[in-house]
Design an enzyme around this catalytic site. Sequence first.
Site, PDB file in Angstrom:
ATOM      1  N   HIS A  46      21.319  68.935  36.443  1.00 40.00           N
ATOM      2  CA  HIS A  46      20.834  69.825  37.511  1.00 40.00           C
ATOM      3  C   HIS A  46      21.891  69.997  38.605  1.00 40.00           C
ATOM      4  O   HIS A  46      21.593  69.798  39.788  1.00 40.00           O
ATOM      5  CB  HIS A  46      19.567  69.240  38.143  1.00 40.00           C
ATOM      6  N   GLU A 146      10.160  62.361  29.848  1.00 36.11           N
ATOM      7  CA  GLU A 146       9.688  63.064  31.049  1.00 36.11           C
ATOM      8  C   GLU A 146       8.738  64.201  30.694  1.00 36.11           C
ATOM      9  O   GLU A 146       8.636  65.179  31.409  1.00 36.11           O
ATOM     10  CB  GLU A 146      10.857  63.537  31.921  1.00 36.11           C
TER      11      GLU A 146
HETATM   12  C1  3PY Z   1      12.931  63.454  36.988  1.00 35.95           C
HETATM   13  O1  3PY Z   1      12.303  62.816  37.845  1.00 35.95           O
HETATM   14  O2  3PY Z   1      12.452  64.411  36.369  1.00 35.95           O
HETATM   15  C2  3PY Z   1      14.293  63.069  36.685  1.00 35.95           C
HETATM   16  O3  3PY Z   1      14.900  63.696  35.844  1.00 35.95           O
HETATM   17  C3  3PY Z   1      14.878  61.915  37.414  1.00 35.95           C
HETATM   18  O4  3PY Z   1      16.144  61.568  36.992  1.00 35.95           O
HETATM   19 MG    MG Z   2      13.943  65.363  35.013  1.00 37.37          MG
END
Ligand code: 3PY
Ligand code: MG
Length: 265
Positions: A46, A146
Amino acid sequence: MKKNIAKQKIKNGIPSIGTWVSSGNPLVCETLAGSGIDWINIECEHSSIDLGELVHCMRAVEHTNIPVFVRVAGSDPLIIKRVVDSGALGIVVPDVKNAEEAKRAVDACRYPPVGKRGIGATRPNAIYPDYMKHANEEICVVIMIEDIEAIKKIDSIMQVPGVDVVFIGPNDLAATLNVPLGMDNQHPKHLDAVNTVLEAGKKHGVPTGIHCGTPEEAIRRIEQGFVWMPIASDVALMRGAFSNAIKKVNDSSVKSESSSDGKFY
Ligand code: 3PY
Ligand code: MG
């Protein structure tokens, strides 16, 4: 070649603390390397950091024992190839959704016969004469969980050989769970998902980590059993420190005495 002290610690169950470098600035890397940190991670998912800037960050800490991890943009071997060939000692792969993607990431980081990494790492071979002999052992593969889909498949992901750390991205996880964002997320659905990863790691003997916002959170995560923790990022820590500094000055009586318009410049 340079030993990966973070990987050694994790393998021995010893917690390892680092931070994210989102600035891509070599001086920031040099400064962090002298802070007592175990590793730095250059944020190439990012951010606008390019490969040239990444190599300058690596050079800035080459003379130290600090390993450089890099968060790449995805598990595509074409993305991982140029970063690992730039000399990264750790690769952080975001948003791994299943065992196939985890295996693809591991394969991109390890030379045959273990993986499928192509031969020809120009920079690492130039600086480490024994690179080819030790690269597979020293490079740390961190895959990120995630997404709720990955949580459902966590047992099969944990069983992929060669994954060194399974690391939770709390904010993207919150987004896919449709709960409020936040690093130290206390929403019951989020707590449940984080716990699922932690317990699966314990069951399969795979070290786990989670991105922390503060040192206090990192301490609690270590107590829970996590071992690979970045605390915030260079830019977040800088903003936090300066916001506090400016607030203290602005809140002090000096400010109201010395500034005619009520603002402190
Ligand atoms: C998130 O919190 O989505 C991340 O990628 C943290 O590194
Ligand atoms: Mg992330």
